[in-house]
Design a protein around this motif. Structure first.
Motif, PDB file in Angstrom:
ATOM      1  N   ALA A 239       0.833  -1.204   0.000  1.00 38.86           N
ATOM      2  CA  ALA A 239       0.000   0.000   0.000  1.00 38.86           C
ATOM      3  C   ALA A 239       0.873   1.261   0.000  1.00 38.86           C
ATOM      4  CB  ALA A 239      -0.925  -0.012   1.210  1.00 38.86           C
ATOM      5  N   VAL A 240       1.901   1.262   0.850  1.00 35.86           N
ATOM      6  CA  VAL A 240       2.775   2.440   0.943  1.00 35.86           C
ATOM      7  C   VAL A 240       3.511   2.675  -0.374  1.00 35.86           C
ATOM      8  CG1 VAL A 240       4.835   3.386   2.058  1.00 35.86           C
ATOM      9  CG2 VAL A 240       3.103   2.233   3.428  1.00 35.86           C
ATOM     10  N   ALA A 242       2.741   1.552  -3.336  1.00 35.48           N
ATOM     11  CA  ALA A 242       1.824   1.860  -4.439  1.00 35.48           C
ATOM     12  C   ALA A 242       1.558   3.359  -4.484  1.00 35.48           C
ATOM     13  CB  ALA A 242       0.511   1.098  -4.276  1.00 35.48           C
ATOM     14  N   GLU A 243       1.425   3.937  -3.306  1.00 35.60           N
ATOM     15  CA  GLU A 243       1.171   5.371  -3.224  1.00 35.60           C
ATOM     16  C   GLU A 243       2.322   6.167  -3.845  1.00 35.60           C
ATOM     17  OE1 GLU A 243       0.556   7.050   0.755  1.00 35.60           O
ATOM     18  OE2 GLU A 243      -1.544   6.621   0.286  1.00 35.60           O
ATOM     19  N   ARG A 244       3.554   5.734  -3.539  1.00 34.96           N
ATOM     20  CA  ARG A 244       4.713   6.455  -4.070  1.00 34.96           C
ATOM     21  C   ARG A 244       4.926   6.163  -5.548  1.00 34.96           C
ATOM     22  NH1 ARG A 244       9.132   5.135   0.621  1.00 34.96           N
ATOM     23  NH2 ARG A 244       7.795   5.566   2.388  1.00 34.96           N
ATOM     24  N   THR A 246       2.946   5.906  -8.001  1.00 34.33           N
ATOM     25  CA  THR A 246       2.172   6.694  -8.970  1.00 34.33           C
ATOM     26  C   THR A 246       2.991   7.885  -9.472  1.00 34.33           C
ATOM     27  OG1 THR A 246       1.125   7.557  -6.976  1.00 34.33           O
ATOM     28  CG2 THR A 246      -0.229   6.174  -8.376  1.00 34.33           C
ATOM     29  N   THR A 271      -9.040  -0.978   1.239  1.00 31.57           N
ATOM     30  CA  THR A 271      -7.973   0.024   1.131  1.00 31.57           C
ATOM     31  C   THR A 271      -6.872  -0.455   0.192  1.00 31.57           C
ATOM     32  OG1 THR A 271      -8.428   0.564   3.432  1.00 31.57           O
ATOM     33  CG2 THR A 271      -6.395   1.455   2.494  1.00 31.57           C
ATOM     34  N   GLN A 275      -5.708   1.148  -3.316  1.00 29.07           N
ATOM     35  CA  GLN A 275      -4.360   1.669  -3.545  1.00 29.07           C
ATOM     36  C   GLN A 275      -3.678   1.002  -4.734  1.00 29.07           C
ATOM     37  OE1 GLN A 275      -3.611   1.433   0.494  1.00 29.07           O
ATOM     38  NE2 GLN A 275      -3.029   3.556   0.753  1.00 29.07           N
TER      39      GLN A 275
END
Ligand code: G
Ligand code: MN
Length: 396
Positions: A239-240, A242-244, A246, A271, A275
């Motif tokens: 999740a962490v 994946a956020e970066r 993008t 969530t 993500q």
């Protein structure tokens, strides 16, 4: 120490002082640490420590330092002092030392009250000593944890994580469809799984996983057009990251597969799906790792709708002679058909299991029989070249 055994730090200190204070019926109990600079410092307290000028997180008042110091340096035995002293006629003091398992002094537990100590006896002193024993285990764990954290920080800082790759072959065509990136640590660190768990305990799990992904990146450049690289990620790290991710438009997402490790609990599938969703739309694929190894694997598969189901080696090893294992693997094959996913068998070590997998309709396999994890660039190059031709160990 195994990292999993480390308990929640401050909760235990709180519990010990609270129980001791209730049991002794005194006004306050506190845990004192004597720091290397000689300062006696209150780590935790219960009851009404303010009545004795004791403040959690601050230096002990001068009136209590002598008692604490006597415990720390062993010049006095565990003590019940009934307040017969002229300078503190109404004060009761019960004190025991806190000594680490290696014999070094940590500090003391002090119990304080007003009045006389008639109702206190040797049993109360024993209770406090037992509490001290309990704390010592925690203090030793805490010290190990500090050491562990420093070690993991060093690994991350110096990027001392190598990537081994292991090939994954299509069972029908013998093509190398991709490789898995596997983290390898310097000697002395034990199994990679254990190091990741330790990093997690030390609060550095995501950072270590991020380093593994970074170190695996160069493999992407070596892939042929339809081959993929898989990286292992815990749900949290996925999740962490994946956020970066993008932010990086240049990633060849269609050649990247994220293996979500199945042992890990997933707090919120919604969530994680949200993500990963945008990246999956851009071509990122998802695998559920170690499927069949834990109770959560079916849930992972159903909730995440992976592109690959990687069947755990415990189900694969010996399936040629074991009907139940074959049925279990078939179940994953059926499920994969419905989800439009592919099944990859992990931990393939025996030719007999290879033909059984083939007969069950499993798509692909990985394991020592087909290639051991290797950090040699030449091995990787040779595997990636196995494109289209039928490998000698595959099928009949
Ligand atoms: O959980 P995951 O499937 O990612 O674990 C991969 C680990 O399994 C690696 O550390 C790798 O060295 C090991 N491994 C890979 N192939 C085999 C195999 O055929 N047999 C066994 N016992 N272990 C394997
Ligand atoms: Mn894996």
């Amino acid at each position: 120490m195994t990292p999993g055994e480390i308990r929640d730090p401050d909760a235990l200190l709180e519990r010990v002082v609270t129980l001791a204070q209730r049991h002794l019926g005194l006004d306050a109990v506190c845990i004192v640490e004597r720091r290397p600079d000689g300062v006696h410092y209150c780590r935790a307290a219960a009851g009404n420590p303010a009545a004795f000028d004791v403040v959690v997180g601050a230096e002990l008042p001068p009136s209590l330092v002598a008692l604490s110091e006597a415990m720390v340096n062993g010049s006095a035995p565990p003590t019940i002092d009934g307040g017969r002293r002229a300078d503190a006629p109404q004060r009761i003091q019960v004190a025991v030392p806190l000594v680490r398992s290696d014999g070094s002094a940590y500090g003391a537990i002090l119990a304080l009250g007003r009045g006389t100590s008639e109702s206190l006896d040797a049993r109360d002193l024993r209770l406090l000593s037992m509490s001290a024993d309990l704390l010592l285990r925690y203090l030793d764990d805490q010290r190990d944890l500090d050491g562990l954290r420093a070690g993991i920080s060093m690994l991350i800082h110096e990027r001392r994580l190598q990537i081994a790759t292991q090939p994954i072959f299509d069972l029908r065509t013998g093509t190398c469809i991709g490789v898995e990136a596997l983290a390898r640590f310097p000697q002395g660190w034990g199994a990679p799984d254990a190091t990741f768990r330790a990093a997690d305990v030390a609060g550095l799990g995501v950072e270590l996983e991020r380093l593994a992904v970074q170190q695996a990146w160069p493999v992407l450049e070596k892939l042929r057009p339809r081959q993929f690289l898989t990286v292992n990620l815990s749900p949290v790290a996925a999740a962490v990251l994946a956020e970066r991710a993008t932010a990086y438009a240049e990633l060849p997402l269609d050649q990247l597969v994220v293996e979500i490790t199945e042992h890990a609990a997933i707090d919120s599938y919604a969530t994680l799906r949200a993500q990963l969703g945008p990246l999956r739309e851009l071509g990122l694929r998802v695998a559920v790792d170690d499927a069949g190894a834990g109770y959560a694997s079916l849930r992972h598969v159903v909730e995440l709708r992976p592109d690959f189901i990687k069947v755990d080696r415990d189900l694969v090893h010996g399936l040629a002679e074991d009907h139940a294992r074959r049925v279990a693997v078939s179940a994953f094959v059926l499920l994969s058909l419905d989800l439009n996913a592919s099944v990859i068998a992990e931990g393939l070590e025996r030719p007999a299991d290879l033909s059984a997998l083939y007969d069950l309709g499993v798509d692909a396999a990985q394991g020592y029989l087909l290639g051991r994890p290797s950090t040699e660039p030449a091995d990787l190059t040779a595997w990636l070249r196995r494109n289209g031709e039928r490998a000698p160990t595959l099928g009949e």
